[in-house]
Design an enzyme around this catalytic site. Sequence first.
Site, short mmCIF file in Angstrom:
data_model
loop_
_atom_site.label_atom_id
_atom_site.label_comp_id
_atom_site.label_asym_id
_atom_site.label_seq_id
_atom_site.Cartn_x
_atom_site.Cartn_y
_atom_site.Cartn_z
N THR A 31 -1.94 2.92 3.67
CA THR A 31 -1.18 4.17 3.62
C THR A 31 -0.46 4.20 4.94
O THR A 31 -0.90 3.55 5.87
CB THR A 31 -2.16 5.37 3.55
OG1 THR A 31 -2.80 5.39 2.28
CG2 THR A 31 -1.49 6.71 3.77
N ARG A 56 -4.85 9.88 -10.79
CA ARG A 56 -5.67 10.10 -9.59
C ARG A 56 -4.79 10.46 -8.40
O ARG A 56 -3.78 9.83 -8.13
CB ARG A 56 -6.46 8.83 -9.28
CG ARG A 56 -7.35 8.91 -8.04
CD ARG A 56 -6.69 8.31 -6.83
NE ARG A 56 -7.57 8.28 -5.66
CZ ARG A 56 -7.18 7.94 -4.43
NH1 ARG A 56 -5.91 7.62 -4.21
NH2 ARG A 56 -8.00 7.93 -3.43
N SER A 67 0.81 -1.22 0.00
CA SER A 67 0.00 0.00 0.00
C SER A 67 0.84 1.26 0.00
O SER A 67 0.30 2.37 -0.02
CB SER A 67 -0.91 0.01 1.23
OG SER A 67 -0.16 0.16 2.41
N THR A 87 -6.11 7.79 6.87
CA THR A 87 -5.93 6.74 5.87
C THR A 87 -7.32 6.23 5.48
O THR A 87 -8.28 6.42 6.21
CB THR A 87 -5.07 5.57 6.40
OG1 THR A 87 -5.72 5.00 7.54
CG2 THR A 87 -3.68 6.02 6.81
N GLY A 88 -7.37 5.55 4.34
CA GLY A 88 -8.67 5.05 3.89
C GLY A 88 -9.14 5.78 2.66
O GLY A 88 -8.32 6.32 1.90
N THR A 90 1.79 7.08 0.50
CA THR A 90 0.93 6.00 -0.01
C THR A 90 1.18 5.71 -1.48
O THR A 90 1.70 6.58 -2.21
CB THR A 90 -0.55 6.40 0.16
OG1 THR A 90 -1.39 5.28 -0.13
CG2 THR A 90 -0.94 7.54 -0.77
N1 ASP Z 1 -5.93 7.46 1.59
C1 ASP Z 1 -5.26 6.78 0.51
C2 ASP Z 1 -5.74 7.35 -0.77
O1 ASP Z 1 -6.92 7.62 -0.92
C3 ASP Z 1 -5.48 5.33 0.46
C4 ASP Z 1 -5.57 4.63 1.75
O2 ASP Z 1 -5.20 5.14 2.79
O3 ASP Z 1 -6.06 3.51 1.75
O4 ASP Z 1 -4.95 7.45 -1.68
#
Ligand code: ASP
Length: 363
Positions: free
Chosen positions: A216, A244, A85, A267-268, A234
Amino acid sequence: MNTIHRRHFIAAGSLTALAGITGSAAATTYRKGPGDDHRGPVCVASGNGVRAVAKAWDLMHEGRDTAEAVVAGVRIVEEDPNDMSVGFGGLPNERGVVQLDASVMHGPTHKAGAVACLENIKTPASVALEVLRRTDHVMLVGLGAKEFAIALGFPEENLLTEQARQAWLRWKASHGPDDDWLNPEQMDWQFDDQGHGTHTALSMADKDPIPFTTGTIHCSALNAKGEISACTTTSGLSYKIPGRVGDSPIIGAGMYVDNAIGSAGATGRGESVIQSCGSFLAVQYMDQGMTPNEACRAVLKRIADRTKQKRLLNAKGEPNFQVTMYAMRKDGAYGSATMRPGGTFAVCDDEGPRQLPSEPLFD
Ligand code: ASP
């Protein structure tokens, strides 16, 4: 309905003061949690950051600046090919290209640096720190970010590991029965690890699951002088549309520091964090009196309340995606909360590095 864990209690005093800030939010949304009573130096990270907080803590105690400490901490994970990730070994975009995002913020100078869509450089947080240090800019993207890194001597490398490439190929073949890439169970000619072919079709049970990230690393640090820095790095959402950019490199979304208040990170699902300025909001909530745990939960509640698209909601009308927030106050109080169960965070203080559960907003 959330259950109140024994170790938590409703911060009744602060709720009255917060009524004007939070509007319709239910009182049970805001609870103190482990870490709210902590004081003094501390490093806080996402759950995959146990090694990062340990490293940042050690460097801080050797007298290194907090920004250098957090960047060196997350670098361990950026360089780890097994973390799919972040950095090297991260899952690629839909074209099979690994594009990395990262940001750093230094509390004492209130300076920030970030890179987005950076290709072929393993350690984007270190490049973001150089943007902060060496330029009058905040963010460099794409080719410009890569040329900047190469000019500074960062090696240009292929970041797509064999493991990530195989996952990407499986993802390409999984779009539907009518695409031209065969799924493993549709192939009647398989190759083993030595490249020897057999005519045995794989059964569905043999099919490896396709890994998807969310994932991340965020890391914040507070030293004994009251200096705070944070960074987030990340490879973004797996198989994303090329170009993106998620929340991680966006100052105020993926992380934010105000040395007079504290720091936060996320994160997320980055799109949701960006749309609510998640990390900036957490820091503002702490400025208005919430503890770090309360602030994290309040940000998640805000994101949930603003999620209107049906495809992002479950049958109960709750977000069906994961976001985890991390926050640290200038006095050393810290906390984390997660939209859905399963989130964790990492902490290091005098008691050493450890991983703790982030309390979910929704069960
Ligand atoms: N926040 C990160 C993103 O949207 C991805 C993640 O943390 O899972 O790129």
